[in-house]
Motif scaffolding. Structure first.
Motif, PDB file in Angstrom:
ATOM      1  N   ALA A 127       0.826  -1.199   0.000  1.00 30.96           N
ATOM      2  CA  ALA A 127       0.000   0.000   0.000  1.00 30.96           C
ATOM      3  C   ALA A 127       0.865   1.256   0.000  1.00 30.96           C
ATOM      4  O   ALA A 127       0.579   2.229  -0.707  1.00 30.96           O
ATOM      5  CB  ALA A 127      -0.932  -0.004   1.211  1.00 30.96           C
ATOM      6  N   THR A 128       1.945   1.225   0.781  1.00 35.26           N
ATOM      7  CA  THR A 128       2.854   2.379   0.819  1.00 35.26           C
ATOM      8  C   THR A 128       3.512   2.607  -0.528  1.00 35.26           C
ATOM      9  O   THR A 128       3.604   3.753  -1.005  1.00 35.26           O
ATOM     10  CB  THR A 128       3.928   2.162   1.893  1.00 35.26           C
ATOM     11  OG1 THR A 128       3.298   2.086   3.178  1.00 35.26           O
ATOM     12  CG2 THR A 128       4.930   3.305   1.899  1.00 35.26           C
ATOM     13  N   ALA A 129       3.956   1.538  -1.168  1.00 37.87           N
ATOM     14  CA  ALA A 129       4.590   1.665  -2.480  1.00 37.87           C
ATOM     15  C   ALA A 129       3.602   2.230  -3.504  1.00 37.87           C
ATOM     16  O   ALA A 129       3.945   3.128  -4.299  1.00 37.87           O
ATOM     17  CB  ALA A 129       5.120   0.310  -2.942  1.00 37.87           C
ATOM     18  N   LYS A 130       2.364   1.712  -3.481  1.00 41.50           N
ATOM     19  CA  LYS A 130       1.341   2.191  -4.404  1.00 41.50           C
ATOM     20  C   LYS A 130       0.992   3.650  -4.104  1.00 41.50           C
ATOM     21  O   LYS A 130       0.861   4.477  -5.010  1.00 41.50           O
ATOM     22  CB  LYS A 130       0.084   1.321  -4.287  1.00 41.50           C
ATOM     23  CG  LYS A 130      -1.049   1.701  -5.220  1.00 41.50           C
ATOM     24  CD  LYS A 130      -0.771   1.262  -6.640  1.00 41.50           C
ATOM     25  CE  LYS A 130      -1.994   1.415  -7.508  1.00 41.50           C
ATOM     26  NZ  LYS A 130      -1.748   0.979  -8.898  1.00 41.50           N
ATOM     27  N   GLY A 131       0.843   3.961  -2.819  1.00 38.68           N
ATOM     28  CA  GLY A 131       0.511   5.324  -2.431  1.00 38.68           C
ATOM     29  C   GLY A 131       1.573   6.315  -2.843  1.00 38.68           C
ATOM     30  O   GLY A 131       1.261   7.409  -3.340  1.00 38.68           O
TER      31      GLY A 131
END
Length: 266
Positions: free
Chosen positions: A124-128
């Motif tokens: 999620a952090t990478a996508k965000g």
């Protein structure tokens, strides 16, 4: 991508949408314009079933939105799980930014990825971060909404919607709450999305944006479609008196636009 057949909506005895027929095709940018109170935002919200339309049908990628497939006034509201399934590929950006004030920009973008898409914290952090970078705000990942300008907050809201990988984006006057000098940064992000082929329906008072970016423009008045066509047809070759009056009123309020060839509507 999106089909509306005879869509109607009333608030009490006031009929605000009167038999709207529309089709939005993949990759198309459609702008909805018209005076305040014409039904633009109600129509857009109906496309996501945030307003429960009373008549007709709305199909998202061929699937009926909001109601079970029963004709007439006796039709039943679909279960919420079914509604969510049909609109899972819709992203929406509102006039107000609706960011969680206690979360950073990155937190706002990641929350739905973790809770709805069930991504791991790392994914999620990478996508965000990728989405914040897309709207030019990677450097604001750790900032809270109160530490950002209105334009930056709206770009975070766009990043949050894009993170869910929607097939169609709905924008409800996304620049109306911004100071004039901040409008351009949001419109630039939207222009980039249009160039990348994102299907978009945009309620807007930014006639220059509609003239430059839209594939089709729809003019609403009193809950009805009065005119529709290409930007050229709407802004240069229209013969409908009500549309001409609307555009003239716009130009009278924004006379400086006529000095910019790329934004001129006359």
């Amino acid at each position: 991508m999106l089909t509306l057949n005879k869509v109607g909506k009333s608030f009490g005895t006031v009929r605000v949408l009167k038999g709207i027929d529309l089709e939005v095709h993949p990759g198309e940018v459609m702008c909805l314009i018209g005076p305040s109170g014409s039904g633009k935002s109600t129509l857009l919200r109906s496309m996501a079933f945030l307003e429960e339309y009373d008549e007709g049908e709305i199909l998202i990628e061929g699937q009926l939105l909001g109601w079970l497939a029963q004709a007439g006034k006796g039709r039943k509201r679909a279960p919420q799980s079914r509604i969510n399934q049909v609109r899972r590929n819709i992203g929406m950006v509102f006039q107000q930014f609706n960011l969680w004030p206690h979360m950073t920009a990155l937190g706002n973008v990641c929350e739905a990825l973790r809770r709805v898409r069930k991504l791991s914290a790392a994914d999620a952090t990478a996508k965000g971060m990728a989405m914040l970078d897309k709207v030019g705000l990677a450097h604001k990942a750790a900032s809270y909404p109160a530490q950002m300008s209105g334009g930056q907050q709206q770009r975070v809201a766009i990043a949050r919607a894009l993170a869910m990988e929607p097939h169609i984006m709905l924008f409800d006057e996304p620049t109306s709450a911004l100071d004039p000098e901040l409008v351009g940064e949001v419109l630039q992000v939207m222009k980039t999305l249009a160039k990348e082929g994102m299907t978009m329906v945009v309620v807007t008072h930014e006639m220059g944006f509609a003239a430059q970016v839209a594939d089709s423009v729809v003019f609403l008045d009193q809950g009805q479609i009065v005119a529709r066509g290409t930007p050229q047809a709407i802004f240069h070759n229209n013969e409908h008196p009500r549309l001409q009056q609307f555009l003239q009123n716009y130009l009278d309020r924004n006379a400086f636009w006529t000095d910019a060839p790329e934004a001129s509507l006359t």
